[in-house]
Design a protein around this motif. Structure first.
Motif, mmCIF file in Angstrom:
data_model
loop_
_atom_site.group_PDB
_atom_site.id
_atom_site.type_symbol
_atom_site.label_atom_id
_atom_site.label_comp_id
_atom_site.label_asym_id
_atom_site.label_seq_id
_atom_site.Cartn_x
_atom_site.Cartn_y
_atom_site.Cartn_z
ATOM 1 N N ILE A 1 0.849 -1.182 0.000
ATOM 2 C CA ILE A 1 0.000 0.000 0.000
ATOM 3 C C ILE A 1 0.891 1.240 0.000
ATOM 4 N N SER A 2 0.286 2.363 -0.316
ATOM 5 C CA SER A 2 1.000 3.641 -0.283
ATOM 6 C C SER A 2 0.382 4.525 0.788
ATOM 7 N N ILE A 3 1.239 5.186 1.557
ATOM 8 C CA ILE A 3 0.801 6.171 2.552
ATOM 9 C C ILE A 3 1.668 7.411 2.391
ATOM 10 N N GLN A 4 1.028 8.520 2.082
ATOM 11 C CA GLN A 4 1.728 9.784 1.854
ATOM 12 C C GLN A 4 2.801 9.645 0.777
ATOM 13 N N GLY A 5 2.528 8.828 -0.239
ATOM 14 C CA GLY A 5 3.448 8.693 -1.352
ATOM 15 C C GLY A 5 4.564 7.697 -1.155
ATOM 16 N N LYS A 6 4.690 7.136 0.058
ATOM 17 C CA LYS A 6 5.696 6.115 0.317
ATOM 18 C C LYS A 6 5.038 4.730 0.263
ATOM 19 N N VAL A 7 5.726 3.778 -0.320
ATOM 20 C CA VAL A 7 5.156 2.446 -0.556
ATOM 21 C C VAL A 7 5.647 1.467 0.508
ATOM 22 N N TYR A 8 4.703 0.727 1.087
ATOM 23 C CA TYR A 8 5.016 -0.199 2.173
ATOM 24 C C TYR A 8 4.575 -1.609 1.811
ATOM 25 N N ASP A 9 5.387 -2.584 2.198
ATOM 26 C CA ASP A 9 5.044 -3.998 2.044
ATOM 27 C C ASP A 9 4.488 -4.489 3.373
ATOM 28 N N ILE A 10 3.176 -4.714 3.404
ATOM 29 C CA ILE A 10 2.521 -5.104 4.657
ATOM 30 C C ILE A 10 2.014 -6.545 4.602
ATOM 31 N N THR A 11 2.624 -7.351 3.737
ATOM 32 C CA THR A 11 2.182 -8.742 3.562
ATOM 33 C C THR A 11 2.191 -9.503 4.875
ATOM 34 N N GLU A 12 3.288 -9.448 5.600
ATOM 35 C CA GLU A 12 3.393 -10.185 6.867
ATOM 36 C C GLU A 12 2.663 -9.467 7.992
ATOM 37 N N TRP A 13 2.708 -8.132 7.965
ATOM 38 C CA TRP A 13 2.052 -7.360 9.031
ATOM 39 C C TRP A 13 0.539 -7.590 9.030
ATOM 40 N N ALA A 14 -0.035 -7.779 7.845
ATOM 41 C CA ALA A 14 -1.482 -7.966 7.757
ATOM 42 C C ALA A 14 -1.950 -9.165 8.577
ATOM 43 N N LYS A 15 -1.080 -10.152 8.743
ATOM 44 C CA LYS A 15 -1.456 -11.368 9.471
ATOM 45 C C LYS A 15 -1.625 -11.123 10.963
ATOM 46 N N ILE A 16 -0.979 -10.071 11.472
ATOM 47 C CA ILE A 16 -1.071 -9.786 12.913
ATOM 48 C C ILE A 16 -1.648 -8.397 13.179
ATOM 49 N N HIS A 17 -2.182 -7.761 12.145
ATOM 50 C CA HIS A 17 -2.750 -6.409 12.283
ATOM 51 C C HIS A 17 -3.888 -6.420 13.306
ATOM 52 N N PRO A 18 -3.857 -5.573 14.337
ATOM 53 C CA PRO A 18 -4.915 -5.565 15.366
ATOM 54 C C PRO A 18 -6.316 -5.346 14.811
ATOM 55 N N GLY A 19 -6.414 -4.626 13.692
ATOM 56 C CA GLY A 19 -7.716 -4.386 13.079
ATOM 57 C C GLY A 19 -8.142 -5.466 12.108
ATOM 58 N N GLY A 20 -7.360 -6.544 12.021
ATOM 59 C CA GLY A 20 -7.686 -7.628 11.094
ATOM 60 C C GLY A 20 -7.054 -7.414 9.731
ATOM 61 N N ASP A 21 -7.002 -8.477 8.959
ATOM 62 C CA ASP A 21 -6.358 -8.397 7.648
ATOM 63 C C ASP A 21 -7.281 -7.881 6.555
ATOM 64 N N ILE A 22 -8.597 -8.023 6.732
ATOM 65 C CA ILE A 22 -9.533 -7.698 5.661
ATOM 66 C C ILE A 22 -9.465 -6.225 5.244
ATOM 67 N N PRO A 23 -9.453 -5.248 6.175
ATOM 68 C CA PRO A 23 -9.337 -3.852 5.736
ATOM 69 C C PRO A 23 -8.089 -3.598 4.905
ATOM 70 N N LEU A 24 -6.985 -4.269 5.242
ATOM 71 C CA LEU A 24 -5.749 -4.070 4.506
ATOM 72 C C LEU A 24 -5.816 -4.722 3.130
ATOM 73 N N VAL A 25 -6.385 -5.914 3.076
ATOM 74 C CA VAL A 25 -6.535 -6.596 1.788
ATOM 75 C C VAL A 25 -7.453 -5.794 0.869
ATOM 76 N N ASN A 26 -8.498 -5.204 1.431
ATOM 77 C CA ASN A 26 -9.439 -4.418 0.616
ATOM 78 C C ASN A 26 -8.791 -3.170 0.018
ATOM 79 N N LEU A 27 -7.770 -2.645 0.674
ATOM 80 C CA LEU A 27 -7.087 -1.445 0.184
ATOM 81 C C LEU A 27 -5.744 -1.761 -0.473
ATOM 82 N N ALA A 28 -5.477 -3.033 -0.692
ATOM 83 C CA ALA A 28 -4.183 -3.448 -1.237
ATOM 84 C C ALA A 28 -3.951 -2.877 -2.633
#
Length: 448
Positions: free
Chosen positions: A25-52
């Protein structure tokens, strides 16, 4: 020292990384790889997958306090978004958030939690007294009403603790969630987080928002008549003859179904907690559910006969139907769409998919702050005591960018919702849209 050359990728290249096993995903123009983080994201993986595979700046700002930004560094890919742009709406939204942070409104929770806790204690105490210490039928029914209102207030408190920290530490906040959700209402806070965060990110998407996926009983749009695939549940939302029958009369069954809608939440809780899906704090959630299904049947058993026991439960459920209806009023009659949410139209999607309920300030306790549904969706971390104060700024921003700000009375919102359900119901009776039917369905609907 030579200047470090930035590496860039385009939005089209970013879109290629849109799968759970390759999630950027991109935040403020910087690109992040959140593949592994999504698995332990406190808000769940679905919001991150939906915005992938896209920019998610506004959603990130909405859900996270400032101290979370530092954790992004270790996820940085080294790439910047070449064609990164900020719309005028997003720029104004971010400026408003920054101003709110400077004014300390996110930290100013007021005394709402204390008042809510005291009110809940009073409601549950009076209910217990009525059941255990009185032998009058009407007192028992009144106790059921008080229990229903107690559940409503507990739900608001659980909702608050899920969005922002209402206690002094994260540990105590999690304890408050388990007590409020699992122990007192029988509805798992893990289930709530799973569905609610997805709802916020994909507000009113027919195939991504679980809060609009109520087939076979309800459909807010004829787009649901074409066997959409629920991206949340991972299954087809089948519109067969059974669904067509119930949807065709949904404007009549809406309130009766809401009266027993709590049963569905209990079922959904058990389905999640005993599924193979990864559930955060599964053991604590199951323990909390066990507590509820110990005290609640025990309380009901103290009533003198089965007639009163059944009526007591029905009365308490009917009272909570007020809250279930309210949640529907906030979204059912708003605009819907098909497809994944987009990170670059966050403000627009929230205004399009939400409806506020207008009421006097002395009624804020009744609606739990969620009458300011748009304000809550734009600033989910904002304490409910601040929602009314920020509303004028939101209205001004909507007016500036020609976006809808719909605020209806409770009665008007009910009328809008029933009209929406009736419109879809009449569409469901249209024989030009064939689905498998049987003779019973045809007999009931032959004359409209």
């Amino acid at each position: 020292m030579s200047q470090i050359t930035k590496k860039y990728i385009t939005s089209d290249e970013l879109k290629k990384h849109n799968k759970p096993d390759d999630l950027w995903i991109s935040i403020q123009g910087k690109v992040y790889d959140i593949t592994e983080w999504a698995k332990i994201h406190p808000g769940g993986d679905i919001p991150l997958v939906n915005l992938a595979g896209q920019d998610a700046t506004d959603a990130f700002i909405a859900f996270h306090p400032g101290n979370v930004w530092k954790y992004l560094d270790k996820l940085f890919t080294g790439y910047h978004l070449e064609d990164f742009k900020v719309s005028d709406v997003s720029r104004d939204y971010r400026n408003l958030v920054n101003q709110m942070i400077k004014n300390g409104v996110f930290e100013n929770k007021g005394h709402g939690v204390i008042y809510s806790c005291c009110f809940i204690v009073v409601l549950f105490s009076l209910c217990l007294y009525g059941v255990l210490c009185c032998n009058n039928f009407w007192v028992h029914m009144l106790s059921g009403i008080l229990l229903g209102f107690g559940w409503i207030q507990v739900t608001y408190l659980g909702h608050d603790s899920g969005h922002y920290q209402i206690m002094t530490t994260r540990g105590f906040n999690k304890l408050a969630q388990i007590l409020a959700g699992n122990c007192l209402t029988g509805i798992s806070i893990a289930w709530w987080k799973w569905t609610h965060n997805a709802h916020h990110v994909a507000c009113n998407s027919l195939d991504y928002d679980p809060d609009l996926q109520h087939l076979p009983f309800f459909a807010v749009s004829k787009s649901l008549f074409h066997d959409l695939t629920s991206r949340f549940y991972g299954r087809e939302l089948t519109f067969d003859w059974f669904a067509r029958f119930f949807v065709s009369i949904q404007h009549f069954t809406f309130y009766p179904v809401m009266c027993v809608g709590r049963c569905n939440l209990y079922i959904q809780t058990f389905l999640l907690l005993f599924s193979k899906r990864k559930v955060p704090d599964r053991a604590y959630n199951i323990l909390g559910i066990f507590v509820f299904w110990t005290w609640f049947p025990l309380l009901v058993s103290y009533l003198p006969n089965w007639n009163e026991r059944v009526l007591f439960v029905l009365v308490s459920f009917c009272v909570t139907a007020i809250q279930h209806v309210q949640f529907c009023l906030n979204h059912f009659a708003a605009n819907v769409y098909v497809g994944a949410p987009k990170g670059n139209d966050w403000f627009e999607k929230q205004t399009s998919g939400t409806i506020d309920i207008a009421c006097s300030s002395w009624m804020d306790w009744f609606f739990g702050g969620l009458q300011f549904q748009l304000e809550h969706h734009l600033f989910p971390r904002l304490p409910r005591s601040q929602l009314r104060k920020i509303s004028p700024a939101v209205q001004e921003l909507c007016k500036k960018h020609n976006l809808p700000y719909r605020s209806l009375s409770f009665l008007e919102a009910n009328v809008w919702t029933i009209k929406t359900l009736r419109t879809a119901a009449l569409e469901a009776r249209n024989f030009a849209s064939p689905v498998p039917k049987n003779l019973l369905w045809e007999a009931v609907n032959t004359h409209g």
